[in-house]
Design an enzyme around this catalytic site. Sequence first.
Site, PDB file in Angstrom:
ATOM      1  N   ASN A  62       0.832  -1.206   0.000  1.00  0.00           N
ATOM      2  CA  ASN A  62       0.000   0.000   0.000  1.00  0.00           C
ATOM      3  C   ASN A  62       0.865   1.254   0.000  1.00  0.00           C
ATOM      4  O   ASN A  62       1.917   1.305   0.627  1.00  0.00           O
ATOM      5  CB  ASN A  62      -1.019  -0.001   1.152  1.00  0.00           C
ATOM      6  CG  ASN A  62      -0.416  -0.270   2.514  1.00  0.00           C
ATOM      7  OD1 ASN A  62       0.506  -1.051   2.655  1.00  0.00           O
ATOM      8  ND2 ASN A  62      -0.949   0.373   3.535  1.00  0.00           N
ATOM      9  N   GLU A  64       0.401   5.266   0.541  1.00  0.00           N
ATOM     10  CA  GLU A  64      -0.519   6.298   1.020  1.00  0.00           C
ATOM     11  C   GLU A  64      -0.113   7.683   0.531  1.00  0.00           C
ATOM     12  O   GLU A  64       0.969   7.871  -0.046  1.00  0.00           O
ATOM     13  CB  GLU A  64      -0.599   6.237   2.552  1.00  0.00           C
ATOM     14  CG  GLU A  64      -1.159   4.896   3.015  1.00  0.00           C
ATOM     15  CD  GLU A  64      -1.381   4.792   4.510  1.00  0.00           C
ATOM     16  OE1 GLU A  64      -0.910   5.673   5.263  1.00  0.00           O
ATOM     17  OE2 GLU A  64      -2.016   3.807   4.928  1.00  0.00           O
ATOM     18  N   CYS A  73      -4.242   0.798  -2.362  1.00  0.00           N
ATOM     19  CA  CYS A  73      -4.062  -0.457  -1.622  1.00  0.00           C
ATOM     20  C   CYS A  73      -2.993  -1.326  -2.288  1.00  0.00           C
ATOM     21  O   CYS A  73      -2.728  -1.210  -3.497  1.00  0.00           O
ATOM     22  CB  CYS A  73      -5.356  -1.252  -1.622  1.00  0.00           C
ATOM     23  SG  CYS A  73      -6.682  -0.538  -0.650  1.00  0.00           S
ATOM     24  N   GLU A  75      -3.138  -4.519  -3.005  1.00  0.00           N
ATOM     25  CA  GLU A  75      -3.652  -5.458  -4.012  1.00  0.00           C
ATOM     26  C   GLU A  75      -3.764  -4.789  -5.379  1.00  0.00           C
ATOM     27  O   GLU A  75      -3.439  -5.371  -6.411  1.00  0.00           O
ATOM     28  CB  GLU A  75      -5.035  -5.982  -3.591  1.00  0.00           C
ATOM     29  CG  GLU A  75      -5.031  -6.799  -2.309  1.00  0.00           C
ATOM     30  CD  GLU A  75      -5.243  -5.957  -1.050  1.00  0.00           C
ATOM     31  OE1 GLU A  75      -4.809  -4.787  -1.023  1.00  0.00           O
ATOM     32  OE2 GLU A  75      -5.837  -6.489  -0.100  1.00  0.00           O
ATOM     33  N   CYS A 112     -10.153  -5.203   0.522  1.00  0.00           N
ATOM     34  CA  CYS A 112     -11.283  -4.266   0.661  1.00  0.00           C
ATOM     35  C   CYS A 112     -12.195  -4.373  -0.560  1.00  0.00           C
ATOM     36  O   CYS A 112     -11.863  -5.013  -1.561  1.00  0.00           O
ATOM     37  CB  CYS A 112     -10.769  -2.838   0.828  1.00  0.00           C
ATOM     38  SG  CYS A 112     -10.214  -2.083  -0.717  1.00  0.00           S
ATOM     39  N   CYS A 115     -10.717  -3.304  -3.933  1.00  0.00           N
ATOM     40  CA  CYS A 115      -9.750  -4.278  -4.460  1.00  0.00           C
ATOM     41  C   CYS A 115     -10.461  -5.527  -4.971  1.00  0.00           C
ATOM     42  O   CYS A 115     -10.057  -6.119  -5.975  1.00  0.00           O
ATOM     43  CB  CYS A 115      -8.715  -4.636  -3.394  1.00  0.00           C
ATOM     44  SG  CYS A 115      -7.563  -3.272  -3.085  1.00  0.00           S
TER      45      CYS A 115
HETATM   46  N1  THU Z   1      -5.276  -1.372   2.520  1.00  0.00           N
HETATM   47  C1  THU Z   1      -4.771  -2.200   1.584  1.00  0.00           C
HETATM   48  O1  THU Z   1      -3.634  -2.043   1.118  1.00  0.00           O
HETATM   49  N2  THU Z   1      -5.559  -3.203   1.138  1.00  0.00           N
HETATM   50  C2  THU Z   1      -6.823  -3.453   1.576  1.00  0.00           C
HETATM   51  O2  THU Z   1      -7.504  -4.301   1.034  1.00  0.00           O
HETATM   52  C3  THU Z   1      -7.338  -2.712   2.722  1.00  0.00           C
HETATM   53  C4  THU Z   1      -6.595  -1.492   3.097  1.00  0.00           C
HETATM   54  C5  THU Z   1      -4.436  -0.239   2.975  1.00  0.00           C
HETATM   55  C6  THU Z   1      -4.959   1.104   2.561  1.00  0.00           C
HETATM   56  C7  THU Z   1      -4.347   1.989   3.617  1.00  0.00           C
HETATM   57  O3  THU Z   1      -3.034   2.342   3.197  1.00  0.00           O
HETATM   58  C8  THU Z   1      -4.255   1.115   4.838  1.00  0.00           C
HETATM   59  O4  THU Z   1      -4.380  -0.233   4.380  1.00  0.00           O
HETATM   60  C9  THU Z   1      -5.324   1.382   5.883  1.00  0.00           C
HETATM   61  O5  THU Z   1      -6.583   1.337   5.315  1.00  0.00           O
END
Ligand code: THU
Length: 160
Positions: A62, A64, A73, A75, A112, A115
């Site tokens: 991920n 940000e 994210c 994925e 999520c 994704c």
């Molecule tokens: N995140 C992911 O990388 N994948 C997911 O399926 C759920 C959330 C990341 C996004 C963000 O950087 C952190 O987790 C908190 O939500």
Amino acid sequence: MEKKQITTEIEIYEDVSELPAAVQHLMQKAKEVRANAYAPYSQFLVGAALLLSNGEIVSGSNQENSSYPSGLCAERTAIYAAGANFPNQKILQIAITAGPRERANTVPVPPCGACRQAIAEYEQKQKQPIEVYFMGKSGKVCKVASLLSLLPLAFDRHFL
Ligand code: THU
């Protein structure tokens, strides 16, 4: 009025060591790339690794952003990299591992909703299901044989 029930199937393994060696290897790659997460806001680190039909592994973490919705994210970082660099290869499996930077996590973390929608698109594109494995930082691993097991009533190109 008609009522329908939707069921789904998920396999739960006590430990990654119960899985085939190739899947253990893929999950190990996901753990390695999890360390590259850029997550200064959530401190929640996610790694994803994809196995392609040519044997290549494409991974992502991920990423940000101070403008929160601009982040992505793990994925989708991984699957879009696979689509961009290996457009003709099928994606066979995806392994996901996630947890807070400073704490243990044994609870499997599923992808999520956004994704799930993105992975579902690639199942449509390649006309073949993608196995999804997800876990915390250690402990149990969940497996579904297709992303659609996590996304019943999915929206796809057929509605357009
Ligand atoms: N995140 C992911 O990388 N994948 C997911 O399926 C759920 C959330 C990341 C996004 C963000 O950087 C952190 O987790 C908190 O939500």
